[in-house]
Design a protein around this motif. Sequence first.
Motif, PDB file in Angstrom:
ATOM      1  N   MET A 298      -4.504  52.102  25.649  1.00  0.00           N
ATOM      2  CA  MET A 298      -4.494  50.994  24.697  1.00  0.00           C
ATOM      3  C   MET A 298      -3.072  50.428  24.541  1.00  0.00           C
ATOM      4  O   MET A 298      -2.139  51.166  24.227  1.00  0.00           O
ATOM      5  N   PRO A 299      -2.899  49.117  24.779  1.00  0.00           N
ATOM      6  CA  PRO A 299      -1.542  48.551  24.696  1.00  0.00           C
ATOM      7  C   PRO A 299      -1.065  48.400  23.243  1.00  0.00           C
ATOM      8  O   PRO A 299      -1.874  48.367  22.313  1.00  0.00           O
ATOM      9  N   ASP A 300       0.247  48.262  23.094  1.00  0.00           N
ATOM     10  CA  ASP A 300       0.834  48.160  21.755  1.00  0.00           C
ATOM     11  C   ASP A 300       0.306  46.960  20.970  1.00  0.00           C
ATOM     12  O   ASP A 300       0.201  47.022  19.746  1.00  0.00           O
ATOM     13  N   THR A 301      -0.034  45.887  21.684  1.00  0.00           N
ATOM     14  CA  THR A 301      -0.547  44.715  20.952  1.00  0.00           C
ATOM     15  C   THR A 301      -1.837  45.065  20.206  1.00  0.00           C
ATOM     16  O   THR A 301      -2.053  44.632  19.068  1.00  0.00           O
ATOM     17  N   ASP A 304      -1.051  47.445  17.337  1.00  0.00           N
ATOM     18  CA  ASP A 304      -0.515  46.689  16.195  1.00  0.00           C
ATOM     19  C   ASP A 304      -1.644  46.023  15.403  1.00  0.00           C
ATOM     20  O   ASP A 304      -1.599  45.951  14.182  1.00  0.00           O
ATOM     21  N   ARG A 305      -2.652  45.566  16.136  1.00  0.00           N
ATOM     22  CA  ARG A 305      -3.786  44.928  15.444  1.00  0.00           C
ATOM     23  C   ARG A 305      -4.484  45.962  14.545  1.00  0.00           C
ATOM     24  O   ARG A 305      -4.855  45.670  13.411  1.00  0.00           O
ATOM     25  N   ILE A 306      -4.626  47.182  15.056  1.00  0.00           N
ATOM     26  CA  ILE A 306      -5.219  48.249  14.222  1.00  0.00           C
ATOM     27  C   ILE A 306      -4.313  48.496  13.011  1.00  0.00           C
ATOM     28  O   ILE A 306      -4.765  48.568  11.870  1.00  0.00           O
ATOM     29  N   ALA A 307      -3.001  48.601  13.312  1.00  0.00           N
ATOM     30  CA  ALA A 307      -2.043  48.960  12.255  1.00  0.00           C
ATOM     31  C   ALA A 307      -2.019  47.928  11.127  1.00  0.00           C
ATOM     32  O   ALA A 307      -1.688  48.257   9.983  1.00  0.00           O
ATOM     33  N   GLU A 308      -2.382  46.689  11.467  1.00  0.00           N
ATOM     34  CA  GLU A 308      -2.338  45.623  10.448  1.00  0.00           C
ATOM     35  C   GLU A 308      -3.556  45.632   9.520  1.00  0.00           C
ATOM     36  O   GLU A 308      -3.594  44.905   8.527  1.00  0.00           O
TER      37      GLU A 308
END
Length: 529
Positions: A298-301, A304-308
């Motif tokens: 899973m890429p960082d982009t 980041d979407r999960i993290a948001e």
Amino acid sequence: MAECKPAWLSATQFERGLAAFEAVLDAEGFHPTPTAAAEFRDPFAPSDWQDFLPSAALQPNSVEQVQAIVRLANEHKIPLWTSSQGRNNGYGGAAPRIAGSVVLNLRRLNRVIDIDEESAFALIEPGVRFFDLYDAIQTSGAKLWMSVPDLGWGSVIGNTCDHGVGYTPTGDHVAHQCGMEVVLPDGSLLRTGMGAMQGNKAWQVHKRGFGPSLDGIFMQSSLGIVTKMGVWLMPRPECYMPGWLTVGKEEDFPAMIDALRPLLIEGVIPNQPMIYNAVCAASAVTERKDWYEGKDPMPDTVIDRIAEQPGLGRWVMRFALYGRDGIIDRQREIVEQAFAHISSIAISFNKYDAANLPELENPHERVQAGIPSNDLNQMTKWYGGEEGGHIGFSSVLPVTGRDMATLRDLVRAKLEAKGLDYSAACIASGRTLIHVALVVFDMKDAEQTQAAYDACKALVEPAAKLGFGEYRAHLDFMDLVADQYDFGGHASRRVHETLKDALDPNGILAPGKQGIWPAALRDPAARNK
Ligand SMILES: Cc1cc2nc3c(=O)[nH]c(=O)nc-3n(C[C@H](O)[C@H](O)[C@H](O)COP(=O)(O)OP(=O)(O)OC[C@H]3O[C@@H](n4cnc5c(N)ncnc54)[C@H](O)[C@@H]3O)c2cc1C
């Protein structure tokens, strides 16, 4: 003809042994074939793997039956592999290290013998699950709380015997066990600590006896079978205040760990916080396909979407405060102040009257209140849904941001090199972090399954070179992990082997457990003939 047996026995010898076991058990306790013993295979092992296949399973219903089985195992040279509930999932389940071993499962020894509210302890048998102990405490009316791991279906004794952890202030299960009864490899019975004295009143309240302490040698061990154990409980607190801390930016994570350390050592945060990365936090409530369909890590982009998402972050810590009203409000302020200098951190709390807890919907809040649940088993479904698998790669490190960052980077790189997502849950306990990489895979995907096992093995030596050892390991890399404990030319292994040879000369108890082999099987070639 036996379908599967210890390699060094003929089919006739093995069948003679099985017949002897049958004679001391009832029908419910005797499962004489791999098929009958199928539920004691590793649930996450590829179906064609034969390496850890049990030949049979025995389920005694009394300590006397356990003793009789052990004596017969000596007579017939049959290896036994002990489990209590046998749900050590992620580390091999109930499966034995060496194929053909007979599983000795203690689910039927399931009595809660005593709950002592005055001194806050319970005395239990190995089949008692976390669910059972919880129910027994509720039924007794005692104002006591217990500790549970994320899954409540395991046994208190089995979990403790494998150095397992839970999440209330008594969550370091080894630290909160007190007094054992143990069937030794010759079938005789021992009581540890003060229990060594007939009729002693302090067996469950004083951890040591007279002379060297023995309890530790029966955990992660092939030296005995624990048939009773004392468990310390905690008085029900006045207030329960579970908290959530989110770290928005990956680069703030090491500073967060450094700010956490003094709170743990000082005891401001008294339980065992769990710190998840975004992937792991998402896996508790969703599957991977809800976020990303790519075959690559899973890429960082996407991370980041999960993290948001509300309540999430690149890292999320669950933790809890317990105690008197007013005092925990002050503890809350201290926690908030400790992280105030880190801009991407947000903290929130819920506060409950512990005597009148509402139905807690969030399984994380239930677990930290010692209420068992199986909801978090969802995490194993990340890749494969109902056929998702999981291996725990569980390294120990000091609670420092620099060590955490070093290990995080190593584990992520090795998993991603095998095409796997980096899912991590770090358990903080006093001066220690246990970094559990949840190496998840789809059991329907043979290539990915193999990659997961390979990734774990590829991690062991590099982690050791950086100063990190595993506190627990899957059967598949138990020997490799043991090899890393090499101080003094493997002095620790020599002592373990000396004890093994002295107490279990026929090598019938759990050969290979934690990389400790009996004399006759120390040469790997001997295990297959
Ligand atoms: C999603 C998920 C979450 C998990 N969360 C946690 C967690 O929060 N904390 C945690 O610790 N683990 C966790 N685990 C790992 C595991 O599921 C638990 O530790 C579980 O409690 C172990 O199963 P058990 O209690 O049935 O132990 P068993 O399988 O019965 O025993 C484990 C080992 O202990 C030894 N043993 C067992 N009984 C005895 C005995 N009577 N005498 C001597 N030795 C014995 C044996 O070597 C055995 O292999 C998790 C696993 C998954 C898949």
